[in-house]
Design an enzyme around this catalytic site. Structure first.
Site, short mmCIF file in Angstrom:
data_model
loop_
_atom_site.label_atom_id
_atom_site.label_comp_id
_atom_site.label_asym_id
_atom_site.label_seq_id
_atom_site.Cartn_x
_atom_site.Cartn_y
_atom_site.Cartn_z
N ASP A 76 0.83 -1.21 0.00
CA ASP A 76 0.00 0.00 0.00
C ASP A 76 0.86 1.26 0.00
OD1 ASP A 76 0.91 -0.36 2.60
OD2 ASP A 76 -1.05 -0.81 3.43
N ASN A 145 -7.77 -2.40 14.36
CA ASN A 145 -9.18 -2.50 13.98
C ASN A 145 -9.41 -3.61 12.95
OD1 ASN A 145 -8.11 -1.45 11.64
ND2 ASN A 145 -9.52 0.29 11.49
N HIS A 147 -7.70 -4.03 10.09
CA HIS A 147 -7.41 -3.74 8.68
C HIS A 147 -6.18 -4.50 8.23
CE1 HIS A 147 -4.82 -0.19 10.06
NE2 HIS A 147 -4.03 -0.77 9.17
N GLU A 152 -10.13 -1.31 5.22
CA GLU A 152 -10.73 -0.94 6.50
C GLU A 152 -12.03 -1.69 6.74
OE1 GLU A 152 -9.12 0.75 8.53
OE2 GLU A 152 -8.01 2.41 7.62
C1 GLP Z 1 -0.54 0.13 8.53
C2 GLP Z 1 -0.34 -0.58 7.18
C3 GLP Z 1 -0.55 -2.07 7.32
C4 GLP Z 1 0.10 -2.55 8.61
C5 GLP Z 1 -0.68 -2.01 9.76
C6 GLP Z 1 -0.11 -2.38 11.13
O1 GLP Z 1 -1.48 1.12 8.47
N1 GLP Z 1 -1.13 -0.10 6.10
O2 GLP Z 1 -0.01 -2.72 6.17
O3 GLP Z 1 0.07 -3.95 8.64
O4 GLP Z 1 -0.91 -0.63 9.67
O5 GLP Z 1 1.04 -1.65 11.41
P1 GLP Z 1 1.96 -1.92 12.67
O6 GLP Z 1 2.77 -3.13 12.32
O7 GLP Z 1 2.79 -0.69 12.79
O8 GLP Z 1 1.07 -2.14 13.83
#
Ligand code: GLP
Length: 245
Positions: A76, A145, A147, A152
């Site tokens: 992303d 949440n 995602h 989302e």
């Molecule tokens: C982000 C990314 C995701 C990631 C998630 C968790 O927003 N878009 O690809 O897996 O949040 O991130 P973290 O590993 O910092 O908790």
């Protein structure tokens, strides 16, 4: 193995801590690259995968693994942040992994957040995944949440790579990495269908905020509320946690 009432099977590996999660994940990626040097891999950003990338870089420096023939796709990117913006996922990928390994730039694909037409850029990313023959291995994190990528809660489940509106809680969770005063409201993300089409998925979840999403994945609740639950029927999903869900 965790088996839900609907008959799905998810491989669950409970590790000691994030470092141990990273050891298992990096070993799997290195193994797959040795067996299949032209592996097509999907890669996430976030805090969770950082130690995995550190281990991959160390393994590359020790001549234990090469990315030369691999094809790499970022999952992303924020709409509005160009590939040189310090908060972009493109910079993250270069800093954490790409600048330190021998990946072929022609086979590294990062969506461009500054593309004039973000929908067309999303479609281009999806088409490139198709041209590469689909994802062999997808490394994933998960949001508190539920995602995955930036899919989302409440979004459609049959999506290809597309543009999404970011949930306020996602922006809040990522706030410390984002520039003051110019919070992106949208992102380009692989869709749930793109993600589900990956032949093998490694999902990493570390820390107390990730317990509930993993419980939802392993339960039988609605996918609409917890996008991560869309993965429960995948067939080749390994979940690495540092907690017992
Ligand atoms: C982000 C990314 C995701 C990631 C998630 C968790 O927003 N878009 O690809 O897996 O949040 O991130 P973290 O590993 O910092 O908790």
């Amino acid at each position: 193995m965790a088996k839900g009432e609907t008959g799905y099977v998810v491989k669950l590996i409970v590790c000691e801590d994030l470092e141990s999660i990273a050891t298992v994940a990096a070993a799997r990626i290195i193994d797959d690259l040795r067996t299949t040097p032209d592996l097509v891999i999907g890669l996430p950003t976030g805090r969770t995968p950082r130690p995995v990338y550190r281990k991959l870089v160390a393994a590359h420096r020790a001549h234990d693994v090469s990315f030369r023939r691999a094809t790499l796709f970022s999952i992303d990117e924020y709409v509005g942040l160009g590939p040189d913006h310090p908060a972009s996922f493109a910079v993250y990928m270069r800093e954490k992994l790409l600048s330190h390994v021998d990946a072929d730039p022609a086979r590294v694909h990062l969506p461009d957040g500054r593309a004039a037409d973000p929908d067309a850029e999303a479609a281009r990313h999806e088409a490139l995944i198709g041209e590469a023959g689909g994802l062999d291995l997808l490394l994933l994190g998960v949001g508190a949440n539920g995602h995955i990528g930036f899919n989302e809660p409440g979004g459609a489940t049959d999506t290809a790579t597309h543009v999404v509106d970011l949930a306020p809680e996602t922006l809040a969770a990522n706030r410390s990495d984002l520039p003051d005063g110019e919070l992106p409201g949208r992102a380009i993300t692989m869709g749930l269908a793109t993600i589900a089409a990956a032949r093998s998925i490694l999902l990493l979840a570390s820390g107390p905020t990730k317990i509930e999403p993993i419980r939802q994945l392993l339960g039988d609740g609605s996918v609409g509320d917890w996008p991560v639950a869309a993965l429960r029927d995948h067939g080749d999903l390994t979940v690495l946690t540092d907690f017992t869900p």
